[in-house]
Design a protein around this motif. Sequence first.
Motif, short mmCIF file in Angstrom:
data_model
loop_
_atom_site.label_atom_id
_atom_site.label_comp_id
_atom_site.label_asym_id
_atom_site.label_seq_id
_atom_site.Cartn_x
_atom_site.Cartn_y
_atom_site.Cartn_z
N ILE A 3 0.86 -1.18 0.00
CA ILE A 3 0.00 0.00 0.00
C ILE A 3 0.89 1.22 0.00
CG2 ILE A 3 -1.78 1.29 1.23
CD1 ILE A 3 -2.49 -1.44 2.60
N HIS A 4 0.75 2.02 -1.03
CA HIS A 4 1.47 3.29 -1.12
C HIS A 4 0.41 4.38 -1.14
CE1 HIS A 4 4.29 6.36 -2.29
NE2 HIS A 4 3.45 6.70 -3.25
N SER A 5 0.18 4.97 -0.02
CA SER A 5 -0.78 6.05 0.18
C SER A 5 -2.23 5.61 0.02
CB SER A 5 -0.48 7.26 -0.73
OG SER A 5 -0.72 7.01 -2.08
N PHE A 6 -2.81 5.29 1.11
CA PHE A 6 -4.25 5.05 1.21
C PHE A 6 -4.67 5.54 2.58
CE2 PHE A 6 -7.89 2.44 2.53
CZ PHE A 6 -8.78 2.82 1.54
N ARG A 7 -5.50 6.57 2.60
CA ARG A 7 -5.91 7.22 3.84
C ARG A 7 -4.68 7.63 4.64
NH1 ARG A 7 -10.24 5.13 7.16
NH2 ARG A 7 -10.06 7.27 7.67
N GLY A 8 -4.50 7.14 5.86
CA GLY A 8 -3.33 7.51 6.67
C GLY A 8 -2.13 6.62 6.45
N LEU A 9 -2.26 5.58 5.63
CA LEU A 9 -1.16 4.66 5.38
C LEU A 9 -0.29 5.20 4.25
CD1 LEU A 9 -3.25 1.35 5.39
CD2 LEU A 9 -2.02 2.38 7.31
N THR A 10 1.01 5.33 4.49
CA THR A 10 1.87 5.84 3.42
C THR A 10 2.64 4.74 2.73
OG1 THR A 10 3.53 6.38 5.08
CG2 THR A 10 2.12 8.17 4.36
N LYS A 83 -3.11 13.14 -2.51
CA LYS A 83 -4.39 12.99 -3.20
C LYS A 83 -4.34 11.87 -4.22
CE LYS A 83 -6.36 16.33 -1.02
NZ LYS A 83 -7.26 16.01 0.05
N SER A 84 -3.69 10.76 -3.86
CA SER A 84 -3.69 9.60 -4.73
C SER A 84 -3.72 8.33 -3.89
CB SER A 84 -2.46 9.59 -5.64
OG SER A 84 -1.30 9.38 -4.88
N ILE A 85 -4.20 7.26 -4.49
CA ILE A 85 -4.26 5.96 -3.84
C ILE A 85 -3.50 4.99 -4.73
CG2 ILE A 85 -5.77 3.98 -3.33
CD1 ILE A 85 -7.93 5.95 -2.55
N GLU A 86 -2.67 4.15 -4.11
CA GLU A 86 -2.02 3.09 -4.86
C GLU A 86 -1.94 1.86 -3.98
OE1 GLU A 86 1.88 2.15 -7.59
OE2 GLU A 86 1.66 4.13 -6.67
N ILE A 87 -2.58 0.79 -4.44
CA ILE A 87 -2.60 -0.49 -3.72
C ILE A 87 -2.23 -1.57 -4.72
CG2 ILE A 87 -3.98 -2.09 -2.35
CD1 ILE A 87 -5.93 0.28 -1.86
N GLU A 88 -1.34 -2.46 -4.33
CA GLU A 88 -0.90 -3.52 -5.23
C GLU A 88 -0.93 -4.85 -4.50
OE1 GLU A 88 2.72 -4.28 -8.36
OE2 GLU A 88 2.99 -2.82 -6.76
N PHE A 89 -1.37 -5.88 -5.20
CA PHE A 89 -1.48 -7.21 -4.61
C PHE A 89 -0.95 -8.24 -5.59
CE2 PHE A 89 -3.85 -11.17 -4.04
CZ PHE A 89 -3.62 -11.42 -2.70
N LYS A 90 -0.05 -9.10 -5.12
CA LYS A 90 0.49 -10.19 -5.94
C LYS A 90 0.43 -11.47 -5.13
CE LYS A 90 3.85 -7.30 -8.31
NZ LYS A 90 5.27 -7.04 -8.56
N GLU A 92 0.59 -15.83 -6.13
CA GLU A 92 0.53 -17.01 -6.99
C GLU A 92 0.10 -16.68 -8.42
OE1 GLU A 92 -2.02 -19.71 -4.89
OE2 GLU A 92 -0.59 -19.94 -3.25
N GLY A 93 0.77 -15.75 -9.03
CA GLY A 93 0.50 -15.39 -10.42
C GLY A 93 -0.62 -14.39 -10.63
N VAL A 94 -1.34 -14.05 -9.58
CA VAL A 94 -2.40 -13.04 -9.68
C VAL A 94 -1.80 -11.70 -9.30
CG1 VAL A 94 -4.61 -12.28 -8.74
CG2 VAL A 94 -4.20 -14.72 -9.11
N HIS A 95 -2.03 -10.70 -10.13
CA HIS A 95 -1.51 -9.36 -9.87
C HIS A 95 -2.64 -8.36 -10.05
CE1 HIS A 95 1.02 -5.71 -11.09
NE2 HIS A 95 1.08 -5.84 -9.78
N LYS A 96 -2.95 -7.61 -8.99
CA LYS A 96 -3.95 -6.55 -9.05
C LYS A 96 -3.27 -5.26 -8.63
CE LYS A 96 -8.09 -9.23 -8.08
NZ LYS A 96 -9.32 -9.27 -7.26
N HIS A 97 -3.64 -4.19 -9.29
CA HIS A 97 -3.03 -2.90 -9.00
C HIS A 97 -4.09 -1.82 -9.17
CE1 HIS A 97 0.01 0.40 -10.04
NE2 HIS A 97 0.09 0.16 -8.76
N ILE A 98 -4.28 -1.03 -8.14
CA ILE A 98 -5.19 0.12 -8.20
C ILE A 98 -4.36 1.37 -8.03
CG2 ILE A 98 -7.08 1.35 -7.08
CD1 ILE A 98 -8.08 -1.31 -6.00
N LYS A 99 -4.54 2.29 -8.93
CA LYS A 99 -3.89 3.60 -8.79
C LYS A 99 -4.86 4.64 -9.30
CE LYS A 99 0.30 6.16 -9.70
NZ LYS A 99 1.64 6.13 -10.30
N CYS A 100 -5.20 5.58 -8.44
CA CYS A 100 -6.13 6.63 -8.84
C CYS A 100 -5.81 7.91 -8.08
CB CYS A 100 -7.56 6.20 -8.64
SG CYS A 100 -7.94 5.71 -6.97
N THR A 101 -6.33 9.01 -8.58
CA THR A 101 -6.12 10.30 -7.95
C THR A 101 -7.47 10.95 -7.66
OG1 THR A 101 -5.97 11.41 -10.09
CG2 THR A 101 -3.91 10.68 -9.09
#
Length: 104
Positions: A3-10, A83-90, A92-101
């Motif tokens: 998690i790179h910047s979501f609410r109070g989490l940096t 003012k951006s959110i970035e969350i990444e999950f990997k 067993e071969g599954v990769h999800k990535h959310i990035k928005c402003t």
Amino acid sequence: MHIHSFRGLTEVSLEIFSKINLFVGENNAGKTSLLEAIYLIANYISKQGFLRLVRMREQYMVSLVRTVPTEELISWLFSETVKSIEIEFKLEGVHKHIKCTLEE
């Protein structure tokens, strides 16, 4: 999960998940934010994932006499300084990535 910047989490990285995970900490340490980030990455297909999350949060944070505009609810997911959110999950071969402003 990263998690790179979501609410109070940096910057938060979680390396190991098991069938049961326990998150403990002081009040306002980010436990709920962590769970919300996990919810988003698991349920993000479209903006509906954000809307479901903010509606759940609204039930607990706002009195029933006040209706909050969707834009304000969504802005609660972003920190006041970043003012951006970035969350990444990997896993067993599954990769999800959310990035928005957040924009006006």
